[in-house]
Design a protein around this motif. Sequence first.
Motif, PDB file in Angstrom:
ATOM      1  N   GLU A  34      -4.792 -12.805   5.780  1.00 53.23           N
ATOM      2  CA  GLU A  34      -3.916 -11.928   5.012  1.00 53.23           C
ATOM      3  C   GLU A  34      -4.319 -10.469   5.137  1.00 53.23           C
ATOM      4  O   GLU A  34      -3.471  -9.590   5.309  1.00 53.23           O
ATOM      5  N   GLU A  35      -5.637 -10.189   5.080  1.00 51.35           N
ATOM      6  CA  GLU A  35      -6.059  -8.797   5.182  1.00 51.35           C
ATOM      7  C   GLU A  35      -5.750  -8.208   6.549  1.00 51.35           C
ATOM      8  O   GLU A  35      -5.436  -7.022   6.670  1.00 51.35           O
TER       9      GLU A  35
ATOM     10  N   LEU B 244      -1.950  -7.431   6.609  1.00 54.54           N
ATOM     11  CA  LEU B 244      -1.663  -6.200   5.875  1.00 54.54           C
ATOM     12  C   LEU B 244      -2.190  -4.979   6.620  1.00 54.54           C
ATOM     13  O   LEU B 244      -1.522  -3.942   6.663  1.00 54.54           O
ATOM     14  N   ALA B 245      -3.381  -5.103   7.209  1.00 58.42           N
ATOM     15  CA  ALA B 245      -3.937  -3.982   7.978  1.00 58.42           C
ATOM     16  C   ALA B 245      -3.033  -3.631   9.149  1.00 58.42           C
ATOM     17  O   ALA B 245      -2.778  -2.455   9.433  1.00 58.42           O
ATOM     18  N   SER B 246      -2.507  -4.651   9.823  1.00 62.97           N
ATOM     19  CA  SER B 246      -1.603  -4.419  10.950  1.00 62.97           C
ATOM     20  C   SER B 246      -0.321  -3.743  10.479  1.00 62.97           C
ATOM     21  O   SER B 246       0.193  -2.828  11.137  1.00 62.97           O
TER      22      SER B 246
ATOM     23  N   ILE C 160     -11.428  -3.687  10.213  1.00 63.99           N
ATOM     24  CA  ILE C 160     -11.953  -4.562   9.160  1.00 63.99           C
ATOM     25  C   ILE C 160     -13.431  -4.855   9.400  1.00 63.99           C
ATOM     26  O   ILE C 160     -14.250  -4.835   8.470  1.00 63.99           O
ATOM     27  N   ALA C 161     -13.797  -5.079  10.661  1.00 56.85           N
ATOM     28  CA  ALA C 161     -15.198  -5.335  10.991  1.00 56.85           C
ATOM     29  C   ALA C 161     -16.067  -4.128  10.669  1.00 56.85           C
ATOM     30  O   ALA C 161     -17.193  -4.275  10.163  1.00 56.85           O
TER      31      ALA C 161
ATOM     32  N   LYS D 104     -15.803  -4.672   1.360  1.00 52.09           N
ATOM     33  CA  LYS D 104     -15.076  -5.928   1.558  1.00 52.09           C
ATOM     34  C   LYS D 104     -13.644  -5.726   1.086  1.00 52.09           C
ATOM     35  O   LYS D 104     -13.398  -5.476  -0.096  1.00 52.09           O
ATOM     36  N   LEU D 105     -12.723  -5.850   2.026  1.00 50.19           N
ATOM     37  CA  LEU D 105     -11.314  -5.667   1.686  1.00 50.19           C
ATOM     38  C   LEU D 105     -10.780  -6.945   1.062  1.00 50.19           C
ATOM     39  O   LEU D 105     -10.762  -8.002   1.666  1.00 50.19           O
TER      40      LEU D 105
END
Length: 476
Positions: A126-127, A130-132, A462-463, A471-472
């Motif tokens: 999911e993260e 959303l990031a994309s 994210i990494a 931590k997202l």
Amino acid sequence: MKTIIRLLTIKNIVLLGLVIRLIFMIWGAPIYYGTEDYSVKGGDTYAWVDCMQNLIHEGTFTSDPNYEDGKFFRPPGYSFFFMPFYIISGFNLKLMFLMAQIVQVLLDTLSIWLIYKIVKNVNGLEELALASGILYCIYPFAIVWAPFLYPETPSIFFLLFSIYYLTKPDSISSNILSGALLGFAVLLRLQIIFAIIGFVYFLFKKRSSFKLFFYKPTIYFFFAFLVIYGSWPLRNLCYGKLVFSQVLQNDKHFSADFMAYTSYIWSVKTDHNPQFEQIIHGQKVEWPKASYLHPEDSTTLDSLAILSNNCGRGFSYFKASAGLIDKPIKEENECTKFIAATFTRLRAEQIKENPFHFYITVPFSNLKKALFKISLNGEKSILVKAVSTILFSYRTLFIFLGLAGIYINKKRQMISNSFLISILLYFILWYSVICFSYRNMEMRYLLMNDILLLIPAGITLIAILEKVGFKLKTSE
């Protein structure tokens, strides 16, 4: 920060994307492009409009009813995109352009949602989804092209729409829709056809090699693609030519003299400017060092520049479009033929006598430009130059973040590896073709690849965030 994270829902991201695009269309674009009439500033828009008008009013899809090859000048995708707006507007071009602009902005906004759903379809976290979505929401080159009336924005939408159905669970209906949408995307922008290798790879990973071309939903995918895209070469064959792409040469701007010039200049350097602008303005042309293979080439090139400015048919149309002369040269002439023949000869000599430069130096210069371009060509204001440098640097950064994300995902498994490999295959194939073969290095032709790389770029970001202890966490 916690409040911001709680607002990270796809609905809010899509809404933000719409607001950004509307603000840019109304206030930002006139400043960025330097004119209120920016939507058709590039000039190519009317090529599709002319074809559409001739189809509706004359019954033939052609850029010019008086020119035989006008029937093959442009694939019909963007003309068909314009057609409903043209009819609804009562054949009012100004109103049609406005309607098309608004729809393109809406389609580009929907593309944010499509990217989110694509990531979810291929088991993306999911993260990452959303990031994309966020990265596409704020991606500068998606925003600046959205209200501009070129086929970049709708072609991206239909490509993503096709991928959305491709990545859904196998069914006949989803495969038919994916194939048909991809076919229409290709008719909008021909370079999208190189995405086929990525599609085939993804389908291959879903099915065994034996079942790939015998599994019913896959058969329907290729059938639908061939029906939509294949209608173009089939129609062309009915007119006496098997044309899979387009015949750019015509009897106006793309007359034989200009086309031969571009083929030649791309054999010795990456860009067709500043030499082209120097020719049409009657200035001394600064030919690159590689142009001078023989002592007499200096005289030959200088005389070609003068002839191109004075009596080249294609060059005269560009001069007229730039307001440098009142009327172009409309009739075929021997001067145009001589210019074309001489540039063609010089190009052949480059290939024969300077092969390393032709096959290695220029293509790798194209690749360098494709990856590291940082500024616009031509005379621009200091503000536009500064903004363009920032934008192109941003683009380069996210290309490499995307490539890094494909590698990082091998261990982190934030999304399907086969899907990312399909993106990489499309990237490698099209970048190779445009840099080494096609050589017309307009950065908008790379936009589809750049946007798909935003998905693995999200993995890298994210990494990095997790590496620094952030931590997202997101809410559905």
